[in-house]
Scaffold this active site. Structure first.
Site, short mmCIF file in Angstrom:
data_model
loop_
_atom_site.label_atom_id
_atom_site.label_comp_id
_atom_site.label_asym_id
_atom_site.label_seq_id
_atom_site.Cartn_x
_atom_site.Cartn_y
_atom_site.Cartn_z
N HIS A 1 1.25 -2.02 4.98
CA HIS A 1 1.95 -2.51 6.18
C HIS A 1 1.21 -2.07 7.44
O HIS A 1 0.64 -0.98 7.48
CB HIS A 1 3.38 -1.95 6.21
CG HIS A 1 4.18 -2.27 5.00
ND1 HIS A 1 4.31 -1.40 3.93
CD2 HIS A 1 4.89 -3.39 4.67
CE1 HIS A 1 5.07 -1.97 2.99
NE2 HIS A 1 5.43 -3.17 3.41
N HIS B 1 5.51 3.76 10.99
CA HIS B 1 6.28 2.74 11.71
C HIS B 1 7.12 3.32 12.85
O HIS B 1 7.71 2.56 13.63
CB HIS B 1 7.21 2.00 10.75
CG HIS B 1 6.50 1.21 9.69
ND1 HIS B 1 5.56 0.24 9.99
CD2 HIS B 1 6.56 1.26 8.32
CE1 HIS B 1 5.10 -0.27 8.85
NE2 HIS B 1 5.68 0.33 7.84
#
Ligand SMILES: [Zn+2]
Length: 285
Positions: free
Chosen positions: A152, A113
């Site tokens: 994710h 991320h």
């Protein structure tokens, strides 16, 4: 031969109740050892210059000075140095893969991320993207495919590699779910958003499609963002893979026949050590 890189120094931070907890590396490291894999510390340290391969020039320094604010991603004391150790694992695994030995980096914090100028989602430096950038810098004719199997979307990785002619990025992830991106594919980035409740059969079909597209890119090296938060008992997501699914996932990645390495991303269930062990059974086969 295959190699597993880890370092107990990456178990030295944490906060009460935070899912990205020290057990993830501390307990998991016992499993590859039990399965006969020797755990090595990376021979070479990572440096701020490695971070600057893709992140903004001041990103390392901002992390070192704790000049960021993300509620999921605390400013733990010394986190910049610990994140460099995690990055060193990815760099070592990439180097091993390029030399023909499949490898796994069992480190934390995760990385996928982390964007050009931001920490996010438990991630400070983008281990997988930076390790690919190092491989490409060392051999400019190389091509690398990144497959992100964390639950994710690998939004930081996509931000850092989108538009590069020498990288192909594909991500399988639950949608809707944090961070909310990865709903569309564009340029060199192919996304597979999967609904909550997706089980093994549908997941493996999507992975086969992702790998087929990655192979058409004719990469020299396959880099895997290996998250284990697709497991049915993961406390922060709702896909429904079984413990045995990870052996099949590892095997599909291995069957590409590509030089390959994987880096640990997410995975927060108590069963993480067994999930990693099953994955490595397939991935190193
Ligand atoms: Zn995740």
């Amino acid at each position: 031969m295959s190699r597993v890189f880890s370092d107990p120094a990456t178990t030295s931070y944490g906060a009460p109740g935070h899912p990205e907890a020290p057990f993830r590396v501390a307990r998991t490291a016992q499993c590859p050892a039990a399965a006969g894999h020797r755990i090595e510390k990376p021979a070479a340290a990572a440096a701020p210059e490695d971070v600057a391969l893709l992140h903004a020039p001041d990103h390392f320094e901002r992390v070192r000075r704790a000049a960021f604010d993300d509620p999921d991603t605390p400013a733990y004391p010394g986190i910049a140095e610990i994140a460099l150790i995690s990055l060193a694992g990815a760099l070592a695994a990439a180097k091993s893969a390029a030399a023909g030995e499949p490898a796994f980096s069992l480190m934390r914090p995760p990385g996928h991320h982390a964007g050009k100028s931001r920490v996010a989602g438990f991630c400070y430096f983008n281990n997988v993207a930076l390790s690919c950038a190092r491989l490409l810098e060392q051999a400019p004719s190389r091509r690398v495919a990144i497959v992100d199997i964390d639950v994710h979307h690998g939004d930081g990785t996509e931000e850092l590699v989108r538009g590069r002619p020498d990288v192909y990025f594909t991500s399988l992830h639950q949608s809707p779910l944090y961070p909310g991106s990865g709903l569309e594919s564009r340029d060199n980035c192919l996304n597979f958003p999967l609904p909550p409740g997706t089980g093994e059969a549908a997941y493996l079909r999507a992975l086969e499609s992702a790998l087929g597209a990655a192979l058409e890119f004719k990469p020299d090296v396959l880099a895997v963002s290996a998250g284990f938060d697709t497991y049915r008992e993961c406390p922060i997501a709702q896909l429904r893979l079984e413990k045995s699914s990870y052996r099949r996932i590892g095997a599909l990645l291995s069957q590409t026949g590509l030089k390959r390495y994987a880096v640990l991303e997410g995975g927060y269930a108590e069963a993480l050590p067994l999930l990693v062990e099953n994955f490595l059974d397939g991935f190193f086969a």
